[in-house]
Design a protein around this motif. Sequence first.
Motif, PDB file in Angstrom:
ATOM      1  N   LEU A   1       0.827  -1.208   0.000  1.00 24.16           N
ATOM      2  CA  LEU A   1       0.000   0.000   0.000  1.00 24.16           C
ATOM      3  C   LEU A   1       0.861   1.258   0.000  1.00 24.16           C
ATOM      4  O   LEU A   1       0.448   2.295  -0.517  1.00 24.16           O
ATOM      5  CB  LEU A   1      -0.932   0.008   1.212  1.00 24.16           C
ATOM      6  N   HIS A   2       2.065   1.169   0.567  1.00 17.47           N
ATOM      7  CA  HIS A   2       2.959   2.327   0.650  1.00 17.47           C
ATOM      8  C   HIS A   2       4.045   2.339  -0.423  1.00 17.47           C
ATOM      9  O   HIS A   2       4.545   3.399  -0.776  1.00 17.47           O
ATOM     10  CB  HIS A   2       3.610   2.393   2.033  1.00 17.47           C
ATOM     11  N   HIS A   3       4.411   1.163  -0.930  1.00 14.68           N
ATOM     12  CA  HIS A   3       5.548   1.084  -1.854  1.00 14.68           C
ATOM     13  C   HIS A   3       5.215   0.336  -3.136  1.00 14.68           C
ATOM     14  O   HIS A   3       6.121  -0.133  -3.826  1.00 14.68           O
ATOM     15  CB  HIS A   3       6.736   0.414  -1.158  1.00 14.68           C
ATOM     16  N   GLY A   4       3.951   0.200  -3.434  1.00 13.39           N
ATOM     17  CA  GLY A   4       3.522  -0.507  -4.631  1.00 13.39           C
ATOM     18  C   GLY A   4       2.081  -0.169  -4.924  1.00 13.39           C
ATOM     19  O   GLY A   4       1.641   0.960  -4.693  1.00 13.39           O
ATOM     20  N   VAL A   5       1.352  -1.165  -5.381  1.00 15.33           N
ATOM     21  CA  VAL A   5      -0.073  -0.983  -5.647  1.00 15.33           C
ATOM     22  C   VAL A   5      -0.798  -2.274  -5.285  1.00 15.33           C
ATOM     23  O   VAL A   5      -0.261  -3.382  -5.461  1.00 15.33           O
ATOM     24  CB  VAL A   5      -0.328  -0.580  -7.125  1.00 15.33           C
ATOM     25  N   VAL A   6      -1.997  -2.125  -4.736  1.00 13.63           N
ATOM     26  CA  VAL A   6      -2.850  -3.268  -4.403  1.00 13.63           C
ATOM     27  C   VAL A   6      -4.149  -3.103  -5.174  1.00 13.63           C
ATOM     28  O   VAL A   6      -4.837  -2.089  -5.031  1.00 13.63           O
ATOM     29  CB  VAL A   6      -3.129  -3.351  -2.879  1.00 13.63           C
ATOM     30  N   TYR A   7      -4.446  -4.081  -6.012  1.00  9.35           N
ATOM     31  CA  TYR A   7      -5.691  -4.075  -6.772  1.00  9.35           C
ATOM     32  C   TYR A   7      -6.696  -5.002  -6.120  1.00  9.35           C
ATOM     33  O   TYR A   7      -6.327  -6.046  -5.553  1.00  9.35           O
ATOM     34  CB  TYR A   7      -5.465  -4.603  -8.194  1.00  9.35           C
ATOM     35  N   GLY A   8      -7.957  -4.651  -6.252  1.00  6.93           N
ATOM     36  CA  GLY A   8      -9.031  -5.542  -5.870  1.00  6.93           C
ATOM     37  C   GLY A   8      -9.948  -5.748  -7.052  1.00  6.93           C
ATOM     38  O   GLY A   8     -10.101  -4.855  -7.891  1.00  6.93           O
ATOM     39  N   ILE A   9     -10.530  -6.926  -7.142  1.00  3.49           N
ATOM     40  CA  ILE A   9     -11.529  -7.184  -8.176  1.00  3.49           C
ATOM     41  C   ILE A   9     -12.845  -7.487  -7.471  1.00  3.49           C
ATOM     42  O   ILE A   9     -12.881  -8.254  -6.499  1.00  3.49           O
ATOM     43  CB  ILE A   9     -11.091  -8.304  -9.152  1.00  3.49           C
ATOM     44  N   HIS A  10     -13.890  -6.827  -7.927  1.00  2.00           N
ATOM     45  CA  HIS A  10     -15.209  -6.900  -7.298  1.00  2.00           C
ATOM     46  C   HIS A  10     -16.201  -7.537  -8.270  1.00  2.00           C
ATOM     47  O   HIS A  10     -16.171  -7.257  -9.468  1.00  2.00           O
ATOM     48  CB  HIS A  10     -15.713  -5.497  -6.943  1.00  2.00           C
ATOM     49  N   GLU A  11     -17.083  -8.351  -7.724  1.00  2.00           N
ATOM     50  CA  GLU A  11     -18.201  -8.914  -8.471  1.00  2.00           C
ATOM     51  C   GLU A  11     -19.462  -8.676  -7.657  1.00  2.00           C
ATOM     52  O   GLU A  11     -19.494  -9.018  -6.464  1.00  2.00           O
ATOM     53  CB  GLU A  11     -17.994 -10.430  -8.664  1.00  2.00           C
ATOM     54  N   SER A  12     -20.452  -8.081  -8.269  1.00  2.00           N
ATOM     55  CA  SER A  12     -21.707  -7.755  -7.585  1.00  2.00           C
ATOM     56  C   SER A  12     -21.445  -7.002  -6.286  1.00  2.00           C
ATOM     57  O   SER A  12     -22.082  -7.245  -5.263  1.00  2.00           O
ATOM     58  CB  SER A  12     -22.509  -9.030  -7.304  1.00  2.00           C
ATOM     59  N   GLY A  13     -20.473  -6.086  -6.320  1.00  2.00           N
ATOM     60  CA  GLY A  13     -20.156  -5.264  -5.172  1.00  2.00           C
ATOM     61  C   GLY A  13     -19.320  -5.931  -4.108  1.00  2.00           C
ATOM     62  O   GLY A  13     -18.950  -5.295  -3.119  1.00  2.00           O
ATOM     63  N   GLU A  14     -18.982  -7.208  -4.281  1.00  2.00           N
ATOM     64  CA  GLU A  14     -18.188  -7.942  -3.292  1.00  2.00           C
ATOM     65  C   GLU A  14     -16.745  -8.050  -3.771  1.00  2.00           C
ATOM     66  O   GLU A  14     -16.480  -8.370  -4.926  1.00  2.00           O
ATOM     67  CB  GLU A  14     -18.771  -9.349  -3.111  1.00  2.00           C
ATOM     68  N   LEU A  15     -15.800  -7.795  -2.864  1.00  2.00           N
ATOM     69  CA  LEU A  15     -14.390  -7.970  -3.168  1.00  2.00           C
ATOM     70  C   LEU A  15     -14.097  -9.463  -3.223  1.00  2.00           C
ATOM     71  O   LEU A  15     -14.265 -10.170  -2.230  1.00  2.00           O
ATOM     72  CB  LEU A  15     -13.523  -7.283  -2.114  1.00  2.00           C
ATOM     73  N   VAL A  16     -13.645  -9.946  -4.384  1.00  2.00           N
ATOM     74  CA  VAL A  16     -13.444 -11.383  -4.562  1.00  2.00           C
ATOM     75  C   VAL A  16     -12.000 -11.749  -4.896  1.00  2.00           C
ATOM     76  O   VAL A  16     -11.667 -12.923  -4.987  1.00  2.00           O
ATOM     77  CB  VAL A  16     -14.398 -11.954  -5.633  1.00  2.00           C
ATOM     78  N   GLY A  17     -11.142 -10.757  -5.094  1.00  2.00           N
ATOM     79  CA  GLY A  17      -9.756 -11.060  -5.410  1.00  2.00           C
ATOM     80  C   GLY A  17      -8.874  -9.858  -5.163  1.00  2.00           C
ATOM     81  O   GLY A  17      -9.355  -8.728  -5.046  1.00  2.00           O
ATOM     82  N   ALA A  18      -7.566 -10.122  -5.068  1.00  2.00           N
ATOM     83  CA  ALA A  18      -6.605  -9.046  -4.823  1.00  2.00           C
ATOM     84  C   ALA A  18      -5.261  -9.413  -5.438  1.00  2.00           C
ATOM     85  O   ALA A  18      -4.932 -10.591  -5.588  1.00  2.00           O
ATOM     86  CB  ALA A  18      -6.441  -8.805  -3.323  1.00  2.00           C
ATOM     87  N   ALA A  19      -4.506  -8.383  -5.789  1.00  2.00           N
ATOM     88  CA  ALA A  19      -3.146  -8.557  -6.302  1.00  2.00           C
ATOM     89  C   ALA A  19      -2.267  -7.454  -5.744  1.00  2.00           C
ATOM     90  O   ALA A  19      -2.691  -6.303  -5.653  1.00  2.00           O
ATOM     91  CB  ALA A  19      -3.137  -8.512  -7.827  1.00  2.00           C
ATOM     92  N   THR A  20      -1.042  -7.812  -5.352  1.00  2.00           N
ATOM     93  CA  THR A  20      -0.075  -6.831  -4.859  1.00  2.00           C
ATOM     94  C   THR A  20       1.121  -6.797  -5.796  1.00  2.00           C
ATOM     95  O   THR A  20       1.701  -7.833  -6.114  1.00  2.00           O
ATOM     96  CB  THR A  20       0.398  -7.161  -3.428  1.00  2.00           C
TER      97      THR A  20
ATOM     98  N   PHE B   1      12.403  -2.150  -4.679  1.00  2.00           N
ATOM     99  CA  PHE B   1      11.525  -1.515  -3.698  1.00  2.00           C
ATOM    100  C   PHE B   1      12.161  -1.656  -2.323  1.00  2.00           C
ATOM    101  O   PHE B   1      12.948  -2.573  -2.084  1.00  2.00           O
ATOM    102  CB  PHE B   1      10.117  -2.121  -3.717  1.00  2.00           C
ATOM    103  N   PRO B   2      11.867  -0.737  -1.421  1.00  2.00           N
ATOM    104  CA  PRO B   2      12.502  -0.797  -0.102  1.00  2.00           C
ATOM    105  C   PRO B   2      12.040  -2.017   0.675  1.00  2.00           C
ATOM    106  O   PRO B   2      10.880  -2.433   0.580  1.00  2.00           O
ATOM    107  CB  PRO B   2      12.047   0.498   0.581  1.00  2.00           C
ATOM    108  N   GLY B   3      12.973  -2.597   1.420  1.00  2.00           N
ATOM    109  CA  GLY B   3      12.619  -3.718   2.269  1.00  2.00           C
ATOM    110  C   GLY B   3      11.727  -3.278   3.412  1.00  2.00           C
ATOM    111  O   GLY B   3      11.583  -2.091   3.699  1.00  2.00           O
ATOM    112  N   ILE B   4      11.138  -4.244   4.059  1.00  2.00           N
ATOM    113  CA  ILE B   4      10.316  -3.967   5.237  1.00  2.00           C
ATOM    114  C   ILE B   4      11.263  -3.751   6.411  1.00  2.00           C
ATOM    115  O   ILE B   4      12.080  -4.628   6.716  1.00  2.00           O
ATOM    116  CB  ILE B   4       9.349  -5.129   5.502  1.00  2.00           C
ATOM    117  N   PRO B   5      11.194  -2.597   7.058  1.00  2.00           N
ATOM    118  CA  PRO B   5      12.107  -2.340   8.186  1.00  2.00           C
ATOM    119  C   PRO B   5      11.979  -3.427   9.254  1.00  2.00           C
ATOM    120  O   PRO B   5      10.878  -3.757   9.692  1.00  2.00           O
ATOM    121  CB  PRO B   5      11.651  -0.980   8.716  1.00  2.00           C
TER     122      PRO B   5
END
Length: 194
Positions: A53-72, A78-82
């Motif tokens: 969310l801070h160093h990339g992008v997170v997509y969601g895919i919705h069907e009939s208004g419901e979140l049914v999938g995600a991709a990061t 990219f910076p490592g996690i401290p």
Amino acid sequence: MAKITRLSEAEAATDIIADAFGNDAISAWLIPSARDRMPIQRRFFGMYVAHALHHGVVYGIHESGELVGAATWFTAPFPGIPGEEQVIAAFAGENAGRYGLLGRKLVRLHPQVPHHYLNFIALRPGRTGRGLGSLLLEEHHRRLDAQRMPAYLEASSADSRRLYLRHGYVDMAEPLRLPDGPVMYPMWRAPASV
């Protein structure tokens, strides 16, 4: 009709990714105890979704208004996690060594040229096989093609490898064989001509 959006909160995407991968072969290798597996993996996936969310992008895919999938996705490098190793040790306990081993192996494979990295893509159980994963991939691939940017991922199963092959990815190295464990497939996608 499926709709793809950028997500701004980690919890829903973490739930989807944890449900999809929390008990797969890689997770079972990382955490042999089935009782401990899901709570530990939920923390692990949540850590990476929050980082995306801070160093990339997170997509969601919705069907009939419901979140049914995600991709990061991350733009590499990219910076490592401290404090990542210490954070994992805190929630993974005796399993932290396996996380460390897997992490070191993946870092050695990771290309050192500019690219975008597909960290996770997941659908809710029962939503696979309907083209939703392809829609999630194609959403970001259009951006990559317009920028002439390649992509990299590690497929965590032979089934997911077949999906990625259909989307222009090729095997870029020998499969990664975890000690007494499953196989992962490092894959590369050159940008398509636009």
